[in-house]
Design a protein around this motif. Structure first.
Motif, mmCIF file in Angstrom:
data_model
loop_
_atom_site.group_PDB
_atom_site.id
_atom_site.type_symbol
_atom_site.label_atom_id
_atom_site.label_comp_id
_atom_site.label_asym_id
_atom_site.label_seq_id
_atom_site.Cartn_x
_atom_site.Cartn_y
_atom_site.Cartn_z
ATOM 1 N N MET A 1 43.679 -21.906 106.669
ATOM 2 C CA MET A 1 45.007 -22.283 106.216
ATOM 3 C C MET A 1 45.849 -22.842 107.354
ATOM 4 S SD MET A 1 45.081 -21.401 102.920
ATOM 5 C CE MET A 1 46.723 -20.934 102.421
ATOM 6 N N ALA A 2 45.683 -22.285 108.548
ATOM 7 C CA ALA A 2 46.510 -22.714 109.673
ATOM 8 C C ALA A 2 46.177 -24.124 110.138
ATOM 9 C CB ALA A 2 46.343 -21.735 110.836
ATOM 10 N N TYR A 3 45.010 -24.637 109.733
ATOM 11 C CA TYR A 3 44.619 -25.967 110.178
ATOM 12 C C TYR A 3 45.441 -27.078 109.513
ATOM 13 C CZ TYR A 3 40.337 -23.297 111.198
ATOM 14 O OH TYR A 3 39.425 -22.361 111.610
ATOM 15 N N TYR A 4 46.028 -26.787 108.361
ATOM 16 C CA TYR A 4 46.628 -27.834 107.543
ATOM 17 C C TYR A 4 48.078 -27.506 107.196
ATOM 18 C CZ TYR A 4 41.657 -28.699 106.818
ATOM 19 O OH TYR A 4 40.321 -28.921 106.995
ATOM 20 N N PRO A 5 49.000 -27.610 108.139
ATOM 21 C CA PRO A 5 50.399 -27.315 107.824
ATOM 22 C C PRO A 5 51.018 -28.384 106.941
ATOM 23 C CG PRO A 5 50.240 -28.271 110.011
ATOM 24 C CD PRO A 5 48.813 -28.074 109.524
ATOM 25 N N ILE A 211 31.865 -27.679 109.619
ATOM 26 C CA ILE A 211 31.711 -28.676 110.681
ATOM 27 C C ILE A 211 31.987 -28.002 112.023
ATOM 28 C CG2 ILE A 211 32.404 -30.949 111.533
ATOM 29 C CD1 ILE A 211 33.531 -31.548 108.765
ATOM 30 N N SER A 212 31.067 -28.157 112.940
ATOM 31 C CA SER A 212 31.240 -27.549 114.263
ATOM 32 C C SER A 212 32.302 -28.295 115.060
ATOM 33 C CB SER A 212 29.923 -27.565 115.033
ATOM 34 O OG SER A 212 29.565 -28.901 115.371
ATOM 35 N N LYS A 213 32.898 -27.612 116.008
ATOM 36 C CA LYS A 213 33.896 -28.255 116.872
ATOM 37 C C LYS A 213 33.263 -29.376 117.689
ATOM 38 C CE LYS A 213 37.727 -27.400 119.991
ATOM 39 N NZ LYS A 213 38.679 -26.401 120.486
ATOM 40 N N ILE A 221 33.416 -38.770 111.455
ATOM 41 C CA ILE A 221 33.090 -37.988 110.261
ATOM 42 C C ILE A 221 34.313 -37.872 109.363
ATOM 43 C CG2 ILE A 221 33.623 -35.760 111.332
ATOM 44 C CD1 ILE A 221 31.153 -34.636 109.873
ATOM 45 N N ALA A 222 34.092 -37.891 108.074
ATOM 46 C CA ALA A 222 35.172 -37.744 107.102
ATOM 47 C C ALA A 222 34.705 -36.817 105.988
ATOM 48 C CB ALA A 222 35.565 -39.099 106.519
ATOM 49 N N ARG A 223 35.648 -36.170 105.338
ATOM 50 C CA ARG A 223 35.305 -35.395 104.147
ATOM 51 C C ARG A 223 35.528 -36.249 102.899
ATOM 52 N NH1 ARG A 223 36.726 -28.895 105.156
ATOM 53 N NH2 ARG A 223 34.567 -28.430 105.733
ATOM 54 N N LEU A 224 36.735 -36.689 102.655
ATOM 55 C CA LEU A 224 37.018 -37.546 101.502
ATOM 56 C C LEU A 224 38.185 -38.459 101.861
ATOM 57 C CD1 LEU A 224 36.002 -37.911 98.563
ATOM 58 C CD2 LEU A 224 37.911 -36.502 97.832
ATOM 59 N N LYS A 291 42.381 -32.320 113.579
ATOM 60 C CA LYS A 291 42.002 -32.776 114.909
ATOM 61 C C LYS A 291 41.260 -31.664 115.643
ATOM 62 C CE LYS A 291 45.820 -36.060 115.360
ATOM 63 N NZ LYS A 291 47.023 -36.452 116.140
ATOM 64 N N ALA A 292 40.312 -32.075 116.464
ATOM 65 C CA ALA A 292 39.445 -31.110 117.139
ATOM 66 C C ALA A 292 40.214 -30.124 117.996
ATOM 67 C CB ALA A 292 38.405 -31.849 117.989
ATOM 68 N N ASP A 293 41.347 -30.561 118.585
ATOM 69 C CA ASP A 293 42.089 -29.655 119.476
ATOM 70 C C ASP A 293 42.814 -28.544 118.708
ATOM 71 O OD1 ASP A 293 44.151 -31.079 118.306
ATOM 72 O OD2 ASP A 293 44.897 -31.956 120.164
#
Length: 355
Positions: A1-5, A211-213, A221-224, A291-293
């Motif tokens: 959840m924290a990945y997508y504010p 997906i690994s870091k 790479i994309a999901r959709l 983003k990876a970071d």
């Protein structure tokens, strides 16, 4: 959840309760509340093209069971899943597609690659990192289902056929709510009803693998990618992982659709946009990758979702409803036959259509 504010400054996605369109209650008070609910739904869809829906009649345990079966399916060995292979072209749009087989894109993506010799290959420079299983009505005369053998996943066929029927019921309630909210007369309601054929809709099971870091840092790479749905409207169940984003047509910024228990996402598709002469806008949406970071060393987890796409009969000609055409808002769309429109916008979706 924290990945997508959620985007700062954006209005949260509204939630509308349609439970009065699920029950059979009929009295003056219920009719008034039903009108208010329909108007709230129409208002939200007019403003953004999408809305969260509560009171849709599918219980939490049913949703959890549907996701459990989805996970069972995608946990199968690849060889077993390929016992029900999607054909190399986009028709029939049924059965299992492995990771990267389907490519989703927008008209803008096609236009951007229009000058290259092979636009299909150009569109696939970044593959969609997902796998899917497509299911339709058992009575569809155009696209027959492609089922796994019963011994591979016992009871899967029955469960998914039942879920398809349940989603048809939710679609009918939503269509009724839209009709009431718009104040359509009997003739207009008949025209709206023809935008959904319950023998031609599509239930989709989706799995976006973890997906690994390291891969996020080093691979394209994309999901959709961003796109609109080319049917009438789409109903979506999503798990708690997040990632779905819908574009605000006013600000052009993407708004994160925060997962909530027992709500579904409803978004407008191209046919309802054409039918209403842009009173409803087909909702552009995507499944993003952070983003990876912002991602821990463990990477991002798998994501599952279950969309249900409502569509007209393949031969139905979709025309703009006259009530949406005025001197100030002249008609923007020529009549279009649904299967011809679909063939045009999905030309490069599968590699068998690339030539």
């Amino acid at each position: 959840m924290a990945y997508y504010p959620s985007r700062v400054g954006e209005t949260p996605i509204e939630t509308v309760d349609i439970s009065l369109f699920i029950t059979e209650t009929s009295d003056s008070l219920a009719d008034l509340e039903r009108l208010r609910s329909g108007q709230a739904l129409v208002r939200a869809l007019h403003n953004l093209g999408f809305v969260k829906v509560a009171g849709h009649g599918i219980e939490k345990h049913e949703i959890e069971t549907a996701f459990a079966w989805t996970k069972k399916l995608f946990d199968l060995p690849y060889e077993d899943k390929m016992r029900a292979p999607h054909p190399p072209s986009s028709m029939p749009h049924r059965g299992y597609s492995g990771i990267g087989k389907e490519k989703v894109y927008s008209p803008a993506d096609v236009e951007a690659n229009g000058a290259v010799a092979n636009p299909a290959k150009a569109l696939r420079k970044i593959s969609d990192f997902k796998e899917s299983y497509e299911i339709g009505s058992e009575d569809d005369p155009v696209q027959q289902n492609i089922w796994l053998p019963d011994d591979i996943l016992p009871d899967f066929r029955r469960r998914m056929a039942d879920l398809y029927k349940r989603m048809c019921g939710v679609s009918e309630a939503l269509l009724q709510a839209i009709c009431v909210g718009l104040g359509l007369n009997d003739e207009e309601r008949t025209a709206l009803d023809r935008l959904i054929s319950y023998r031609h809709c599509q239930l989709r099971l989706l799995h976006y693998p973890a997906i690994s870091k390291d891969r996020l840092q080093n691979d394209l790479i994309a999901r959709l990618p961003s796109h609109t749905d080319w049917g009438t409207f789409t109903i979506l169940f999503q798990d708690g992982g997040g990632g779905l984003e819908l574009k605000n047509p006013q600000s052009q910024e993407y708004l994160h659709a925060e997962p909530e228990d027992e709500t579904i996402i409803l978004n407008i598709g191209d046919m309802l946009q054409r039918f209403t002469n842009d009173y409803f806008i087909s909702a552009s949406h995507r499944v993003s990758i952070p983003k990876a970071d912002r991602v821990p060393e463990t990477g991002i987890p798998a994501r599952y979702s279950i969309p249900f796409f409502t569509t007209p009969d393949f031969t139905h000609v979709v025309e703009t409803l006259p009530r949406f055409v005025t001197t100030e808002t002249p008609c923007k769309y020529e009549p279009v036959r649904f299967d011809e429109y679909g063939a045009s916008v999905s030309k490069y979706q599968y590699e068998g259509n690339d030539s």
